[in-house]
Design an enzyme around this catalytic site. Sequence first.
Site, PDB file in Angstrom:
ATOM      1  N   HIS A  80     -33.565  -7.502 -15.922  1.00 48.02           N
ATOM      2  CA  HIS A  80     -33.918  -6.660 -17.074  1.00 48.02           C
ATOM      3  C   HIS A  80     -34.271  -7.526 -18.291  1.00 48.02           C
ATOM      4  O   HIS A  80     -35.226  -7.242 -19.023  1.00 48.02           O
ATOM      5  CB  HIS A  80     -32.741  -5.763 -17.473  1.00 48.02           C
ATOM      6  N   ARG A 107     -40.137  -5.051  -9.207  1.00 47.26           N
ATOM      7  CA  ARG A 107     -39.608  -6.230  -8.522  1.00 47.26           C
ATOM      8  C   ARG A 107     -40.460  -6.542  -7.301  1.00 47.26           C
ATOM      9  O   ARG A 107     -41.015  -7.599  -7.152  1.00 47.26           O
ATOM     10  CB  ARG A 107     -38.154  -5.975  -8.070  1.00 47.26           C
ATOM     11  N   LYS A 136     -25.883  11.548 -12.460  1.00 46.71           N
ATOM     12  CA  LYS A 136     -25.955  10.248 -11.788  1.00 46.71           C
ATOM     13  C   LYS A 136     -24.658   9.493 -12.124  1.00 46.71           C
ATOM     14  O   LYS A 136     -24.451   9.107 -13.256  1.00 46.71           O
ATOM     15  CB  LYS A 136     -27.192   9.479 -12.296  1.00 46.71           C
TER      16      LYS A 136
END
Length: 164
Positions: free
Chosen positions: A19, A94, A43
């Site tokens: 990050h 990524r 979540k």
Amino acid sequence: MTMPRAIYPGSFDPITYGHIDIVRRARKLFPKLIIAIVANPNKHSFFSVGEREQITRDALVEMGINNVEVTSYTGLLIDCAHKLGASAVVRGLRANSDFDYEFQMALTNRDLDSDIETVLFMTAGKYSFLSSSIVKEVKRFGGDVSSFVPSSVDQALTRKLAQA
Ligand code: PNS
């Protein structure tokens, strides 16, 4: 011409060097960058939203990154972007495994609000395997995560696991 304000949304549970890499890249294009930590109830997160905000702030200080705002939001990302006056959403990629998810989110968000553009930054190769969940997994079983997260994050993980 003032540069648009950008938000970098995510769970950041916790923030990793991956990050941080995206923050550094995004800052070059968006001097006004806000990290927006999601606090959605559905979540489950390892750290509370308050803890994630503090850990993220401490990590930015440790990495010498200043004037990046950190905030949290519930509900829709586009509503958060509007509230903060951001017209760009920053996300990191990524590996190609991320693309489908980011593509779906970006097009959904554009459908919800055509003023918001999503900008995807390619992460550094050395962090392309990294995720918050793999860091927590390694830490949980006593592994060394010092090359994955700043030491302030490592210490927060140690403290949190000691509480468990
Ligand atoms: O770090 P993550 O979990 O990949 O971040 C995903 C996040 C938080 C950016 C996304 O789930 C989100 O924005 N959730 C808020 C609710 C919302 O706007 N959902 C629709 C996205 S198209």
